[in-house]
Design a protein around this motif. Structure first.
Motif, PDB file in Angstrom:
ATOM      1  N   LYS A   1      11.279  26.053 -30.604  1.00 50.11           N
ATOM      2  CA  LYS A   1      10.489  26.551 -29.483  1.00 50.11           C
ATOM      3  C   LYS A   1      11.416  26.830 -28.304  1.00 50.11           C
ATOM      4  N   PRO A   2      11.326  28.010 -27.686  1.00 55.39           N
ATOM      5  CA  PRO A   2      12.221  28.319 -26.554  1.00 55.39           C
ATOM      6  C   PRO A   2      11.891  27.468 -25.332  1.00 55.39           C
ATOM      7  N   ASP A   3      12.914  27.214 -24.520  1.00 53.54           N
ATOM      8  CA  ASP A   3      12.752  26.405 -23.306  1.00 53.54           C
ATOM      9  C   ASP A   3      12.349  27.279 -22.129  1.00 53.54           C
ATOM     10  N   SER A   4      11.752  26.622 -21.130  1.00 51.44           N
ATOM     11  CA  SER A   4      11.453  27.300 -19.869  1.00 51.44           C
ATOM     12  C   SER A   4      12.741  27.481 -19.072  1.00 51.44           C
ATOM     13  N   THR A   5      12.737  28.444 -18.171  1.00 50.62           N
ATOM     14  CA  THR A   5      13.874  28.659 -17.273  1.00 50.62           C
ATOM     15  C   THR A   5      13.624  27.868 -16.000  1.00 50.62           C
ATOM     16  N   VAL A   6      14.414  26.834 -15.782  1.00 49.10           N
ATOM     17  CA  VAL A   6      14.225  25.973 -14.608  1.00 49.10           C
ATOM     18  C   VAL A   6      14.692  26.722 -13.370  1.00 49.10           C
TER      19      VAL A   6
ATOM     20  N   THR B   1       8.941  17.903 -20.405  1.00 49.13           N
ATOM     21  CA  THR B   1      10.149  17.723 -19.602  1.00 49.13           C
ATOM     22  C   THR B   1      10.329  18.955 -18.712  1.00 49.13           C
ATOM     23  N   PRO B   2      11.206  18.901 -17.714  1.00 46.68           N
ATOM     24  CA  PRO B   2      11.419  20.072 -16.852  1.00 46.68           C
ATOM     25  C   PRO B   2      11.900  21.309 -17.623  1.00 46.68           C
TER      26      PRO B   2
END
Length: 194
Positions: free
Chosen positions: A9-14, A45-46
Motif C-alpha cells: 500500500k502506498p504511503d501518504s506524503t507528509v 501512523t503519520p
C-alpha cells in the motif's frame, strides 16, 4: 498492509499539515466512485494512508482506493474488473451462494436447494430405519482385506493434505475400535464354504 493484487500500500506524503478528517477522506473515496456501504481502515501512523472499500453486494461495484490522509488524493485503486479470473469466479460464486447474484429468484432457488438437502437427509435416515433387518444395523459386513504399504502411504499423505478427512478417518477408526467391534457391528464377512 498490502493492497489486494497490487503489492504494498502506498504511503501518504507528509506535508506538515494536519491530516484530513475521516469524513473528508471518505468524501474523497466517494468522489472517486466508491459506492456505499463503505469499509474504512484509517491511517495509523503519520506516513500511513487510508484504505476505503465498498461492501456492496453488487460484485461489479466492489472497488477499493487508497487515500493520502493529508491531501485526499487517490494513491491507488483496484476495481472488480482488475481481479484475476479465478478471483472473479470465486467472488461470483460467493454472491450466488449468498443469494445476491440475481435478487429474489436467487434467494428462492437457494432456499429450495437447502430444503431439498434437509429432506434428503431426513428421508435417508427414515428409509434406512424402515428397511433394516429387525434388531440389526443393516449394513454389509466388512470385507476381509489387508491394507498394503502403498495404500497405507497414500492414506497417510491424503490425511496430511486433507486434514479434515484425516480427522474424520481417525474418528471413524476410533469408533470402530472402541464401540463397533465390541458390539459386534460390521463383522468380517464369512468366507463361503467350498
Amino acid at each position: 498492509m498490502s493492497l489486494k493484487w497490487g503489492g504494498a500500500k502506498p504511503d501518504s506524503t507528509v506535508t506538515g499539515d494536519p491530516a484530513l478528517s475521516l469524513d473528508a477522506q471518505l468524501a474523497a473515496a466517494q468522489a472517486a466512485g466508491i459506492v456505499g456501504p463503505w469499509e474504512m481502515r484509517p491511517a495509523r501512523t503519520p506516513e500511513d494512508s487510508t484504505w476505503v472499500g465498498t461492501t456492496s453486494p453488487v460484485r461489479a461495484d466492489q472497488s477499493e482506493v487508497v487515500i493520502d490522509q493529508y491531501s485526499g488524493n487517490v494513491l491507488a485503486r483496484i476495481d472488480f474488473a482488475d481481479n484475476p479470473p479465478v478471483a472473479k469466479a470465486v467472488s461470483w460464486g460467493i454472491s450466488f451462494h449468498r443469494g445476491e447474484l440475481y435478487g429474489w429468484a436467487n434467494v428462492i432457488q437457494n432456499t429450495i436447494a437447502a430444503a431439498l438437502a434437509l429432506a434428503l437427509a431426513v428421508t435417508g435416515v427414515v428409509a434406512w430405519w424402515m428397511r433394516r433387518p429387525s434388531g440389526q444395523l443393516g449394513v454389509p459386513a466388512a470385507p476381509d482385506v489387508t491394507l498394503g504399504w502403498g495404500m497405507a502411504a497414500t492414506v497417510v499423505v491424503l490425511m496430511i493434505l486433507l486434514p479434515l478427512m484425516g480427522v474424520s478417518l481417525i474418528v471413524a477408526l476410533a469408533l470402530d475400535w472402541l464401540i463397533f467391534k465390541r458390539m459386534g457391528w460390521f463383522r468380517t464377512a464369512p468366507t463361503p464354504a467350498e
